[in-house]
Motif scaffolding. Sequence first.
Motif, PDB file in Angstrom:
ATOM      1  N   GLU A  12       0.938  -1.463   0.141  1.00 28.22           N
ATOM      2  CA  GLU A  12       0.050  -0.149   0.450  1.00 28.22           C
ATOM      3  C   GLU A  12       0.618   1.346   0.217  1.00 28.22           C
ATOM      4  OE1 GLU A  12      -2.262   2.199   3.592  1.00 28.22           O
ATOM      5  OE2 GLU A  12      -2.768   0.388   3.232  1.00 28.22           O
ATOM      6  N   LEU A  13       0.763   1.951  -0.955  1.00 30.16           N
ATOM      7  CA  LEU A  13       1.694   3.102  -1.012  1.00 30.16           C
ATOM      8  C   LEU A  13       0.802   4.942  -0.061  1.00 30.16           C
ATOM      9  CD1 LEU A  13       3.883   5.403  -2.809  1.00 30.16           C
ATOM     10  CD2 LEU A  13       1.639   5.943  -4.708  1.00 30.16           C
ATOM     11  N   ARG A  14       1.060   4.810   1.002  1.00 34.16           N
ATOM     12  CA  ARG A  14       0.874   6.142   1.256  1.00 34.16           C
ATOM     13  C   ARG A  14       2.230   7.405   1.535  1.00 34.16           C
ATOM     14  NH1 ARG A  14       0.208   2.904   7.735  1.00 34.16           N
ATOM     15  NH2 ARG A  14      -1.762   1.530   6.568  1.00 34.16           N
ATOM     16  N   ALA A  15       1.582   8.555   2.121  1.00 29.23           N
ATOM     17  CA  ALA A  15       2.624   9.393   2.486  1.00 29.23           C
ATOM     18  C   ALA A  15       2.783   9.500   4.066  1.00 29.23           C
ATOM     19  CB  ALA A  15       2.181  10.652   1.886  1.00 29.23           C
ATOM     20  N   GLY A  16       4.065   9.542   3.938  1.00 31.86           N
ATOM     21  CA  GLY A  16       4.231   9.063   6.104  1.00 31.86           C
ATOM     22  C   GLY A  16       5.100  10.393   6.031  1.00 31.86           C
ATOM     23  N   ARG A  17       5.598  10.704   7.002  1.00 31.39           N
ATOM     24  CA  ARG A  17       6.373  11.558   7.444  1.00 31.39           C
ATOM     25  C   ARG A  17       7.934  11.682   6.672  1.00 31.39           C
ATOM     26  NH1 ARG A  17       4.841  12.427  14.153  1.00 31.39           N
ATOM     27  NH2 ARG A  17       3.265  13.119  14.440  1.00 31.39           N
ATOM     28  N   ALA A  18       8.797  10.260   6.782  1.00 30.86           N
ATOM     29  CA  ALA A  18       9.908  10.440   6.280  1.00 30.86           C
ATOM     30  C   ALA A  18       9.432   9.837   4.816  1.00 30.86           C
ATOM     31  CB  ALA A  18      10.488   9.140   6.347  1.00 30.86           C
ATOM     32  N   THR A  83       3.163   0.545 -12.796  1.00 29.90           N
ATOM     33  CA  THR A  83       3.516   0.063 -13.595  1.00 29.90           C
ATOM     34  C   THR A  83       5.149  -0.377 -13.919  1.00 29.90           C
ATOM     35  OG1 THR A  83       2.008   1.543 -15.126  1.00 29.90           O
ATOM     36  CG2 THR A  83       3.377   0.852 -16.678  1.00 29.90           C
ATOM     37  N   GLU A  84       5.499   1.164 -13.099  1.00 27.87           N
ATOM     38  CA  GLU A  84       7.280   0.483 -13.358  1.00 27.87           C
ATOM     39  C   GLU A  84       7.707  -0.868 -12.145  1.00 27.87           C
ATOM     40  OE1 GLU A  84      10.098   3.453 -12.207  1.00 27.87           O
ATOM     41  OE2 GLU A  84       9.102   4.930 -13.741  1.00 27.87           O
ATOM     42  N   ILE A  85       6.595  -1.448 -12.054  1.00 23.87           N
ATOM     43  CA  ILE A  85       7.146  -2.423 -11.121  1.00 23.87           C
ATOM     44  C   ILE A  85       6.278  -4.195 -11.434  1.00 23.87           C
ATOM     45  CG2 ILE A  85       7.914  -1.363  -8.596  1.00 23.87           C
ATOM     46  CD1 ILE A  85       5.201  -1.788  -7.629  1.00 23.87           C
ATOM     47  N   GLY A  86       5.558  -3.142 -12.205  1.00 21.59           N
ATOM     48  CA  GLY A  86       4.850  -4.688 -13.198  1.00 21.59           C
ATOM     49  C   GLY A  86       3.909  -5.030 -12.123  1.00 21.59           C
ATOM     50  N   ALA A  87       3.073  -4.656 -10.756  1.00 20.27           N
ATOM     51  CA  ALA A  87       2.601  -5.389  -9.783  1.00 20.27           C
ATOM     52  C   ALA A  87       1.515  -4.273  -8.817  1.00 20.27           C
ATOM     53  CB  ALA A  87       3.168  -5.802  -8.698  1.00 20.27           C
ATOM     54  N   ALA A  88       0.533  -4.960  -8.955  1.00 19.75           N
ATOM     55  CA  ALA A  88      -0.964  -3.587  -8.667  1.00 19.75           C
ATOM     56  C   ALA A  88      -0.896  -3.404  -6.651  1.00 19.75           C
ATOM     57  CB  ALA A  88      -2.555  -4.584  -8.809  1.00 19.75           C
ATOM     58  N   LEU A  89      -0.366  -1.949  -6.959  1.00 20.90           N
ATOM     59  CA  LEU A  89      -0.860  -2.247  -5.399  1.00 20.90           C
ATOM     60  C   LEU A  89      -2.042  -0.842  -4.440  1.00 20.90           C
ATOM     61  CD1 LEU A  89       2.119   0.665  -6.538  1.00 20.90           C
ATOM     62  CD2 LEU A  89       2.593  -1.426  -5.423  1.00 20.90           C
ATOM     63  N   ARG A  90      -2.250  -0.736  -3.300  1.00 23.08           N
ATOM     64  CA  ARG A  90      -2.935   0.126  -2.601  1.00 23.08           C
ATOM     65  C   ARG A  90      -3.197   1.247  -2.961  1.00 23.08           C
ATOM     66  NH1 ARG A  90      -7.279  -3.947  -0.904  1.00 23.08           N
ATOM     67  NH2 ARG A  90      -6.314  -6.356  -1.253  1.00 23.08           N
ATOM     68  N   TYR A  91      -3.663   2.085  -2.678  1.00 22.89           N
ATOM     69  CA  TYR A  91      -3.028   4.013  -2.269  1.00 22.89           C
ATOM     70  C   TYR A  91      -4.459   3.788  -1.618  1.00 22.89           C
ATOM     71  CZ  TYR A  91      -3.187   8.723  -3.254  1.00 22.89           C
ATOM     72  OH  TYR A  91      -3.535   9.632  -3.309  1.00 22.89           O
ATOM     73  N   ARG A  92      -3.814   5.332  -0.404  1.00 24.78           N
ATOM     74  CA  ARG A  92      -4.328   5.903   0.406  1.00 24.78           C
ATOM     75  C   ARG A  92      -4.593   6.823   0.287  1.00 24.78           C
ATOM     76  NH1 ARG A  92      -7.520   3.086   4.713  1.00 24.78           N
ATOM     77  NH2 ARG A  92      -5.559   1.403   4.816  1.00 24.78           N
ATOM     78  N   ASP A  93      -5.815   7.508   0.254  1.00 27.54           N
ATOM     79  CA  ASP A  93      -5.763   8.972   0.275  1.00 27.54           C
ATOM     80  C   ASP A  93      -5.451   9.927   1.258  1.00 27.54           C
ATOM     81  OD1 ASP A  93      -6.316  11.519   0.049  1.00 27.54           O
ATOM     82  OD2 ASP A  93      -7.875  10.955  -1.928  1.00 27.54           O
ATOM     83  N   PRO A  94      -4.079  10.680   1.253  1.00 24.71           N
ATOM     84  CA  PRO A  94      -4.018  11.112   2.280  1.00 24.71           C
ATOM     85  C   PRO A  94      -5.126  12.553   2.792  1.00 24.71           C
ATOM     86  CG  PRO A  94      -2.957  12.284  -0.040  1.00 24.71           C
ATOM     87  CD  PRO A  94      -3.334  10.934  -0.465  1.00 24.71           C
ATOM     88  N   VAL A  95      -5.902  12.833   2.395  1.00 23.96           N
ATOM     89  CA  VAL A  95      -6.697  13.927   2.524  1.00 23.96           C
ATOM     90  C   VAL A  95      -7.914  12.958   3.411  1.00 23.96           C
ATOM     91  CG1 VAL A  95      -8.710  15.023   1.999  1.00 23.96           C
ATOM     92  CG2 VAL A  95      -6.654  15.142   0.029  1.00 23.96           C
TER      93      VAL A  95
END
Length: 209
Positions: A12-18, A83-95
């Motif tokens: 899952e892709l998130r926007a973290g503090r780091a 697309t670049e890694i060739g695999a499905a991901l999950r996306y966590r909306d930061p809002v």
Amino acid sequence: MLLIGTVAEELELRAGRAGAVLVDASGTLGLAPEHTGASERLVGALREWAEVVERMRRGETSGRKVAEAATRRGELLATELATEIGAALRYRDPVDGRLSRVEPRERDRNRRSPSSGAASSGEDDVPWFPGLTVAAMVAALTVIALVVVSLGLGEVSPLLAIVINLAVAGGFTPSIWLGRDVPTWRWPVLGLACGIVLSWVVLPLSLLG
């Protein structure tokens, strides 16, 4: 890359503090985008997106348009990363925290090399004509502005005109360097750099004329 292939459905892709980070369903695994084999350009774009999200969380920037832009930008970057890694991901909306599934783009996925697993360079997608048109317009405006200002200052003091031109060139150098790899800004900064160089060619010719 073996890690990506085995747990891609749970990343899952998130926007973290780091910065931007990929985590598994339990949240115990944290993987930076640069460790997935993503391109440097995409890694930089994800880092910039995460910085904007963090400023939103700290209250340094706000507004509906900013939030919508952060959400949309994150979705686009998640699709590009998938697309670049060739695999499905999950996306966590930061809002609003909404979780969605992101699939790789079919066209780019078919162009991946099965032997190396690396994404296509995408050179065919570079908008050369509109990009160079924008660069030419920016270069022309830069040359006109610098030449007109320099000739006006040159009537007062040639030394002052030289100092102003050096200050302008030095002031824009960091922006040109940082924007050279950003898809949206690389064309304007190309025009800006060419305009500054051309102004130094046009100025002596104008003085001789």
